[in-house]
Design a protein around this motif. Structure first.
Motif, PDB file in Angstrom:
ATOM      1  N   LEU A 228       8.139  16.150   6.569  1.00 29.12           N
ATOM      2  CA  LEU A 228       9.243  17.084   6.793  1.00 29.12           C
ATOM      3  C   LEU A 228       9.371  17.256   8.301  1.00 29.12           C
ATOM      4  N   ASN A 229      10.315  16.535   8.875  1.00 31.54           N
ATOM      5  CA  ASN A 229      10.403  16.403  10.324  1.00 31.54           C
ATOM      6  C   ASN A 229      11.444  17.346  10.927  1.00 31.54           C
ATOM      7  N   LYS A 230      11.314  17.575  12.221  1.00 33.05           N
ATOM      8  CA  LYS A 230      12.200  18.447  13.006  1.00 33.05           C
ATOM      9  C   LYS A 230      12.006  19.916  12.622  1.00 33.05           C
ATOM     10  N   MET A 231      10.737  20.297  12.451  1.00 34.51           N
ATOM     11  CA  MET A 231      10.430  21.674  12.083  1.00 34.51           C
ATOM     12  C   MET A 231      10.892  22.674  13.135  1.00 34.51           C
ATOM     13  N   ASP A 232      11.079  22.223  14.368  1.00 41.38           N
ATOM     14  CA  ASP A 232      11.584  23.121  15.402  1.00 41.38           C
ATOM     15  C   ASP A 232      13.024  23.541  15.132  1.00 41.38           C
ATOM     16  N   LEU A 233      13.700  22.838  14.215  1.00 42.55           N
ATOM     17  CA  LEU A 233      15.082  23.167  13.865  1.00 42.55           C
ATOM     18  C   LEU A 233      15.189  23.818  12.487  1.00 42.55           C
ATOM     19  N   ALA A 234      14.048  24.067  11.844  1.00 42.99           N
ATOM     20  CA  ALA A 234      14.055  24.633  10.494  1.00 42.99           C
ATOM     21  C   ALA A 234      14.399  26.119  10.525  1.00 42.99           C
ATOM     22  N   ASP A 235      15.139  26.562   9.531  1.00 40.81           N
ATOM     23  CA  ASP A 235      15.470  27.977   9.356  1.00 40.81           C
ATOM     24  C   ASP A 235      14.477  28.570   8.358  1.00 40.81           C
ATOM     25  N   PRO A 236      13.659  29.542   8.770  1.00 37.84           N
ATOM     26  CA  PRO A 236      12.662  30.122   7.854  1.00 37.84           C
ATOM     27  C   PRO A 236      13.272  30.696   6.581  1.00 37.84           C
TER      28      PRO A 236
ATOM     29  N   ALA B 180       9.629  14.783  -5.597  1.00 34.16           N
ATOM     30  CA  ALA B 180       8.425  13.965  -5.393  1.00 34.16           C
ATOM     31  C   ALA B 180       7.188  14.824  -5.652  1.00 34.16           C
ATOM     32  N   PRO B 181       6.911  15.146  -6.915  1.00 35.25           N
ATOM     33  CA  PRO B 181       5.849  16.111  -7.227  1.00 35.25           C
ATOM     34  C   PRO B 181       4.453  15.655  -6.819  1.00 35.25           C
ATOM     35  N   ALA B 182       4.227  14.351  -6.739  1.00 38.59           N
ATOM     36  CA  ALA B 182       2.886  13.865  -6.406  1.00 38.59           C
ATOM     37  C   ALA B 182       2.680  13.670  -4.908  1.00 38.59           C
ATOM     38  N   ALA B 183       3.735  13.836  -4.121  1.00 36.85           N
ATOM     39  CA  ALA B 183       3.641  13.542  -2.690  1.00 36.85           C
ATOM     40  C   ALA B 183       2.999  14.688  -1.917  1.00 36.85           C
ATOM     41  N   ARG B 184       2.237  14.322  -0.902  1.00 32.51           N
ATOM     42  CA  ARG B 184       1.718  15.313   0.041  1.00 32.51           C
ATOM     43  C   ARG B 184       2.782  15.568   1.096  1.00 32.51           C
ATOM     44  N   GLN B 185       3.091  16.841   1.346  1.00 31.40           N
ATOM     45  CA  GLN B 185       4.090  17.200   2.347  1.00 31.40           C
ATOM     46  C   GLN B 185       3.398  17.502   3.679  1.00 31.40           C
ATOM     47  N   VAL B 186       3.988  16.977   4.762  1.00 36.57           N
ATOM     48  CA  VAL B 186       3.458  17.190   6.104  1.00 36.57           C
ATOM     49  C   VAL B 186       4.589  17.714   6.980  1.00 36.57           C
ATOM     50  N   ASN B 187       4.389  18.862   7.611  1.00 35.85           N
ATOM     51  CA  ASN B 187       5.403  19.447   8.491  1.00 35.85           C
ATOM     52  C   ASN B 187       5.184  18.959   9.921  1.00 35.85           C
ATOM     53  N   THR B 188       6.251  18.445  10.557  1.00 37.78           N
ATOM     54  CA  THR B 188       6.090  17.877  11.897  1.00 37.78           C
ATOM     55  C   THR B 188       7.272  18.206  12.800  1.00 37.78           C
ATOM     56  N   VAL B 189       7.034  18.070  14.090  1.00 37.17           N
ATOM     57  CA  VAL B 189       8.073  18.012  15.115  1.00 37.17           C
ATOM     58  C   VAL B 189       7.946  16.638  15.760  1.00 37.17           C
ATOM     59  N   ARG B 190       9.032  15.889  15.794  1.00 39.25           N
ATOM     60  CA  ARG B 190       9.014  14.512  16.300  1.00 39.25           C
ATOM     61  C   ARG B 190       7.932  13.675  15.617  1.00 39.25           C
ATOM     62  N   CYS B 191       7.771  13.891  14.327  1.00 40.58           N
ATOM     63  CA  CYS B 191       6.826  13.111  13.505  1.00 40.58           C
ATOM     64  C   CYS B 191       5.423  13.077  14.116  1.00 40.58           C
TER      65      CYS B 191
ATOM     66  N   ARG C 200       0.843  -1.195   0.000  1.00 36.43           N
ATOM     67  CA  ARG C 200       0.000   0.000   0.000  1.00 36.43           C
ATOM     68  C   ARG C 200       0.880   1.248   0.000  1.00 36.43           C
ATOM     69  N   GLY C 201       0.640   2.184   0.911  1.00 38.03           N
ATOM     70  CA  GLY C 201       1.311   3.475   0.835  1.00 38.03           C
ATOM     71  C   GLY C 201       2.791   3.438   1.170  1.00 38.03           C
ATOM     72  N   LEU C 202       3.516   4.379   0.571  1.00 34.39           N
ATOM     73  CA  LEU C 202       4.945   4.559   0.823  1.00 34.39           C
ATOM     74  C   LEU C 202       5.135   5.955   1.410  1.00 34.39           C
ATOM     75  N   ILE C 203       5.655   6.013   2.634  1.00 36.37           N
ATOM     76  CA  ILE C 203       5.839   7.285   3.330  1.00 36.37           C
ATOM     77  C   ILE C 203       7.317   7.458   3.653  1.00 36.37           C
ATOM     78  N   SER C 204       7.836   8.660   3.417  1.00 38.25           N
ATOM     79  CA  SER C 204       9.257   8.920   3.638  1.00 38.25           C
ATOM     80  C   SER C 204       9.422  10.106   4.583  1.00 38.25           C
ATOM     81  N   VAL C 205      10.480  10.049   5.396  1.00 36.72           N
ATOM     82  CA  VAL C 205      10.753  11.090   6.384  1.00 36.72           C
ATOM     83  C   VAL C 205      12.035  11.814   5.991  1.00 36.72           C
ATOM     84  N   LEU C 206      12.005  13.148   6.066  1.00 37.15           N
ATOM     85  CA  LEU C 206      13.173  13.963   5.751  1.00 37.15           C
ATOM     86  C   LEU C 206      13.459  14.911   6.912  1.00 37.15           C
ATOM     87  N   ASP C 207      14.695  14.933   7.360  1.00 40.98           N
ATOM     88  CA  ASP C 207      15.153  15.839   8.417  1.00 40.98           C
ATOM     89  C   ASP C 207      15.329  17.227   7.802  1.00 40.98           C
TER      90      ASP C 207
END
Length: 319
Positions: free
Chosen positions: A153-161, A175-186, A120-127
């Motif tokens: 898109l994980n570790k948003m608390d460490l992201a530089d605006p 990954a043009p078809a992927a939905r992006q999700v912003n998270t802290v600690r996933c 089924r689905g394929l989900i990937s995590v990026l620091d």
């Protein structure tokens, strides 16, 4: 009835196991009995017991390399065992951070497995703190995103605006078809994300994009992409602070370190982690689990002497 399979990928230290725990909790709350197939580059499992503490009914480990190349046969055998004997209601596969998910997907859809497993689905995590650099200099980090249907898109608390919009744009290119999700600690909505992944058919061989990536992967594999994993038995740390100091002293070519360690004067077991310049150590919650204290170190062109010097106060012994 086929067992649905959800594949979790992402580079070293991005937060894959944290995401897995969120999804395991959602599966349990939905009344499902999930199993986990965990691939780790080291000779000793660290993340497997973490998944067990998260409520998986069974955790199978494929250790000592990458299931997309050197251990591909082991992956196939493990999937056969799961499909034949365990028959869980849901299977999560968490790849090592040095795996190419397209080949794992290829194995999941082998002719002798498709009657029992339903990819089924394929989900990937990026620091996000190191994401731009990883995508620029590391072809593997890019490949881990290319077929993803959701990118966390994980570790948003460490992201530089100042540069985060550039990272978002780069992920859209890869990954043009992927939905992006912003998270802290996933911190995804576990129930909604699980439902979304189960509703998605995974990319399959026969699709031009998948076949192209497979052909490219077959032409470029070499020794787990140049990464090396070293495992060490260690003695107890003088203190939690001393343990963190040892992790911070690891050489710069170490990308990831993790392990189970005892602290002097404390009966509790600690799980320790190092990634992206950040060290952590906290009490491990699985009761009755009593492993030999171990630290696994992953990186490129690792020098044993340099690592053993950093860990000298833990008296490391190679496994």
């Amino acid at each position: 009835m086929k067992t649905p399979v959800i594949l979790i990928s992402g580079f070293l230290g991005a937060g894959k196991t944290t995401l897995l725990l969120r999804l395991l909790q959602a599966a349990r709350e939905a009344g499902m009995k999930p199993a986990v197939l965990m691939n780790e580059a080291g000779a000793i499992s660290i993340d497997g017991p973490v998944a067990q503490s998260g409520g998986a009914i069974e955790v199978l480990n494929v250790l000592g390399g990458c299931i997309c190349c050197t251990l591909k046969g082991d992956l196939h055998a493990a999937l056969q065992e799961i499909a034949r004997d365990l028959k869980p209601e849901l299977l999560f596969i968490e790849t090592t951070g040095i795996a190419d998910p397209v080949e794992v997907l290829d194995t999941c859809t082998a002719l002798d497995l498709v009657e029992r497993l339903d990819a089924r689905g394929l989900i990937s995590v990026l620091d996000v703190e190191h994401g731009l650099d990883a995508l620029r200099i590391n072809d593997l980090a890019r490949r881990q995103l290319e077929l993803a249907q959701i990118v966390v898109l994980n570790k948003m608390d460490l992201a530089d605006p100042a540069w985060f919009p550039q990272l978002q744009a780069r992920v859209r290119e890869v990954a043009p078809a992927a939905r992006q999700v912003n998270t802290v600690r996933c911190d995804v909505d576990g129930a909604a994300t699980l439902k979304e992944l189960l509703a998605m058919p995974a990319p399959r061989t026969g699709d031009a994009a998948v076949d192209g990536l497979l052909q490219d992967a077959h032409g470029h594999h070499h020794h787990d992409h140049g990464f090396l994993a070293l495992s060490y038995r260690v003695r107890e740390a003088e203190s939690r602070e001393a343990l963190l100091a040892a992790l911070r002293a690891l050489p710069s070519n170490v990308i990831r370190a993790k392990g189970f360690v005892r602290v002097k004067g404390d009966e509790r077991l600690y799980i320790c982690q190092w990634a992206g310049g950040h060290a952590q150590a906290h009490v491990f919650p699985l009761e009755g689990f009593n492993p030999a204290p171990t630290i696994v170190v992953i990186g490129r062109e690792l020098n044993r002497a340099d690592i053993e010097l950093a860990l000298k106060n833990l008296s490391p012994v190679g496994v």
